[in-house]
Design an enzyme around this catalytic site. Structure first.
Site, PDB file in Angstrom:
ATOM      1  N   TYR A   1       0.854  -1.197   0.000  1.00  0.00           N
ATOM      2  CA  TYR A   1       0.000   0.000   0.000  1.00  0.00           C
ATOM      3  C   TYR A   1       0.894   1.253   0.000  1.00  0.00           C
ATOM      4  O   TYR A   1       1.815   1.362   0.817  1.00  0.00           O
ATOM      5  CB  TYR A   1      -0.902  -0.026   1.238  1.00  0.00           C
ATOM      6  CG  TYR A   1      -1.707   1.230   1.416  1.00  0.00           C
ATOM      7  CD1 TYR A   1      -2.756   1.533   0.554  1.00  0.00           C
ATOM      8  CD2 TYR A   1      -1.423   2.119   2.433  1.00  0.00           C
ATOM      9  CE1 TYR A   1      -3.496   2.697   0.704  1.00  0.00           C
ATOM     10  CE2 TYR A   1      -2.158   3.285   2.594  1.00  0.00           C
ATOM     11  CZ  TYR A   1      -3.188   3.561   1.729  1.00  0.00           C
ATOM     12  OH  TYR A   1      -3.916   4.717   1.878  1.00  0.00           O
TER      13      TYR A   1
ATOM     14  N   ASP B   1      -0.961  -6.870   7.388  1.00  0.00           N
ATOM     15  CA  ASP B   1      -2.008  -5.899   7.042  1.00  0.00           C
ATOM     16  C   ASP B   1      -3.137  -6.701   6.389  1.00  0.00           C
ATOM     17  O   ASP B   1      -2.999  -7.178   5.267  1.00  0.00           O
ATOM     18  CB  ASP B   1      -1.434  -4.846   6.084  1.00  0.00           C
ATOM     19  CG  ASP B   1      -2.459  -3.787   5.682  1.00  0.00           C
ATOM     20  OD1 ASP B   1      -3.678  -4.058   5.797  1.00  0.00           O
ATOM     21  OD2 ASP B   1      -2.036  -2.694   5.247  1.00  0.00           O
TER      22      ASP B   1
END
Ligand SMILES: *Cc1c(COP(=O)(O)O)cnc(C)c1O
Length: 381
Positions: free
Chosen positions: A98, A170
């Site tokens: 990300y 994550d």
């Protein structure tokens, strides 16, 4: 309790003062003490707030963990994890990460003397090559954003255990409904609650869930000492959103399957990245560690022209062009110019993140309408 029951009941109980079935929004900064130090467990809302406590306990239950710790954003949660470490420490992370996490690691924490290695994790054994005596943590994102690669959490956990490293995952893209990293051997699971957990595109929040007492007490200390905590109204909205998490994720996954198949057969589409395809390179791992495959899909266009990608996105009527994902409404995004603009083009293209790549967060609308929206937008190029 099974998942759907936990989503609705875990961590919450009728309010003791009135019997209110929904946890009230305790919109208060402080709590009156009977005598100095003689209080009811609440002193100041940065430290504790009853609405936040209910949400933290609910999140812990959904991830099969002991502790839930909430932050004012996903990046606030990641920031807290990195603050466990000191100058000279090293962290190994996914190379397909990300963009905001990459920015936090490289633009903020590298200045504080923490070193990051961004490496491919397709083969967990190969991570060992980057481990030295300063290595403290492995940071994994799976499925990855936006390439939808799948990393074998149990495989990476084995490497982490062998070298006594913390493994943090994550889990934003999967949500706790599709995947529970702690069960696969991870030490910390992180969520951008903003996405599927909140589910309605009305809150920005982050969370960590874990089992280890010592690590939890360090992170709770950082939560309070650094102060990136969410307000009670946001905690209430997320508690409400979570009550339908299982229903939403089932529909996201169904719609994801329909839309991925539709795109795969479209003559103007070059590649479709979705882990539910049997020919996805990591499909077997996805099947092993995920309950279903979700509604996140990326695709590229024949000819790979930036202009064509723009035309398609400008012509969507239902897929709104916006940052973020995981809400009930369908969104589309252009990673190369939006979420991943902070990653150099050269680095981006190495992992397949080309200019015509469009990322879809398939919502829970009627799939027929979504297909028509795609058909119409693709007909313009
Ligand atoms: C959005 C997102 C984040 C950051 O979360 P915020 O709530 O926006 O701070 C981190 N990881 C992933 C995979 C995300 O999608």
């Amino acid at each position: 309790m099974k998942f759907g029951t936990k989503a609705i009941h875990a961590g919450v109980a009728p309010d003791p003062s009135t019997g209110a079935i929904m946890t009230p929004i305790y919109q208060t900064s402080t709590y009156v003490q009977r005598s100095p130090g003689d209080h009811q467990g609440y002193e100041y809302s940065r430290t504790h707030n009853p609405t936040r406590t209910a949400l933290q306990d609910n999140l812990a239950a959904l991830e099969n963990g002991k502790y839930g710790i909430c932050f004012s954003s996903g990046l606030g949660a990641i920031d807290a994890v990195v603050k466990l470490f000191s100058p000279g420490d090293e962290i190994i992370s996914t190379n397909d990460l990300y963009g905001g996490t990459y920015r936090l690691f490289t633009k903020v924490f590298e200045r504080y003397g923490i070193k990051f290695h961004f490496v491919p994790m397709g083969d967990p054994e190969s991570i060992a090559d980057y481990i030295n005596e300063n290595t403290k943590m492995i940071w994994v994102e799976t499925p990855t954003n936006p390439m939808m690669n799948i990393i074998d959490i149990a495989g990476v956990a084995k490497v982490a255990k062998a070298h006594q490293l913390i493994l943090a995952v994550d889990n934003t893209f999967a949500s706790p409904y599709l995947q529970n990293p702690l069960d696969q051997g991870a030490d910390i699971v992180m969520h951008s609650v903003t996405k599927y957990l909140g589910g309605h595109s009305d809150v920005v929040m982050g969370a960590l869930v874990l089992n280890d007492d010592e690590l939890a007490s360090k992170l709770v200390f950082i939560q309070n000492a650094c102060g990136a905590t969410p307000g009670p109204q946001d905690c209430f909205l997320v508690l409400r959103g979570i009550k339908t998490l299982h229903l939403r994720m089932e529909r996201h996954s169904q719609n994801g399957k329909t839309i991925a198949a539709y795109l795969k057969n479209h003559p103007k589409v070059a590649k479709v990245y979705w882990p539910g395809f049997e020919d996805h390179p990591n499909h077997d791992i996805a099947k092993k560690q995920m309950r279903d495959f979700g509604g996140m899909i990326s695709f590229t266009l024949v000819g790979n022209k930036l202009e064509d990608a723009k035309t398609v996105m400008e012509n969507f009527k239902l897929f709104a062009l916006a940052e973020s994902l995981g809400g009930v409404e369908s969104l589309c995004g252009h990673p190369a110019s939006m979420t991943h603009a902070s990653i150099p083009k050269e680095e981006r293209e190495k992992v397949g993140l080309v200019d015509s790549l469009i990322r879809l967060s398939v919502g829970v609308e009627d799939a027929e309408d979504l297909k028509q929206d795609l058909a119409n937008a693709l007909s313009k190029i």
